[in-house]
Design an enzyme around this catalytic site. Sequence first.
Site, PDB file in Angstrom:
ATOM      1  N   GLU A  99       0.873  -1.172   0.000  1.00  9.69           N
ATOM      2  CA  GLU A  99       0.000   0.000   0.000  1.00  9.69           C
ATOM      3  C   GLU A  99       0.907   1.218   0.000  1.00  9.69           C
ATOM      4  O   GLU A  99       1.512   1.558   1.012  1.00  9.69           O
ATOM      5  CB  GLU A  99      -0.901   0.016   1.237  1.00  9.69           C
ATOM      6  CG  GLU A  99      -2.113  -0.860   1.133  1.00  9.69           C
ATOM      7  CD  GLU A  99      -3.093  -0.637   2.279  1.00  9.69           C
ATOM      8  OE1 GLU A  99      -2.826   0.216   3.169  1.00  9.69           O
ATOM      9  OE2 GLU A  99      -4.122  -1.320   2.304  1.00  9.69           O
ATOM     10  N   ASP A 132      -4.322   8.820  11.238  1.00  6.27           N
ATOM     11  CA  ASP A 132      -2.987   8.260  11.447  1.00  6.27           C
ATOM     12  C   ASP A 132      -2.418   8.672  12.793  1.00  6.27           C
ATOM     13  O   ASP A 132      -2.610   9.804  13.252  1.00  6.27           O
ATOM     14  CB  ASP A 132      -2.037   8.715  10.333  1.00  6.27           C
ATOM     15  CG  ASP A 132      -2.284   7.974   9.037  1.00  6.27           C
ATOM     16  OD1 ASP A 132      -2.582   6.768   9.104  1.00  6.27           O
ATOM     17  OD2 ASP A 132      -2.199   8.591   7.957  1.00  6.27           O
TER      18      ASP A 132
END
Length: 270
Positions: free
Chosen positions: A46, A57
């Site tokens: 990815e 995140d």
Amino acid sequence: MAEFFDQSSAAGEPGLALFLNAGDPPLDVLTDLVLMLDEVGVDCLELAVPFPGSVTDGPVIRRSHDRALALGVGLAEVLAFIADVRPRLRRLRIALLADWSYSIKSRPLDGVVAEIQQSGADGLLLHAVPPRVRKGYYEVTKAVGLPIVTTCYHKVSTPEVMAEAVTHASAYLYLVAQYGRSGTAPAGGFTELAGTVSTLREGTRVPIAVGFGVKTRDDVTTVAGLGADAVIVGSAGVARVEEALAHGHDVVGEFEDFVRSVHPVQSPTP
């Protein structure tokens, strides 16, 4: 259509996807790292177009975004990177991860999707797609034959969201194990995902990959035991890159050691 985890499945092993930001490590080093991942038998990378201020995140990946952005890496540089490296890969698939607001929305959707497909990317995970855009996104990617990764969240996603993810996943379906920041695992452990994996499996034959908080080989074994086809490892691997860069170590060698510690990878078949 690229079959993202078929070789691992045929070998009786869970598939392995790894997350990295393009530009962290720098693109010249990343080329060697990607070729190493292919050689040791990783299924999927990815590869993210870095973007600032990601609310999903944790600190490790946010710092990675910042390092890559400081090097001037954007969508054009990432697509050029994929176009260069993809023809040299025998097994590794590349799923491009891009943020809608930062990298995509300022351009015609059909044009940018066509560019992504033409770069050689095997799939696309478009982050934070607004509901008003999704129908067109599904239509455009299908029209050019670009498989997509859809996402849903354990415990949090409604039945309607899960059904949409199941319906439109064509690369794989990303089941986020823990709602919150990347790097965090479910408080009750990964075994609590068993019901969610089973529900998703009833509606799709597309691979189901579990991510967020997967850090060790024990985590990989547990997730595979739930019926998931693959795991996605992000923050733990990015932390290894960060550490190697900070100490001037061999990033590729350090990352290979990490990959072998979490997964029984094998070399690709000739």
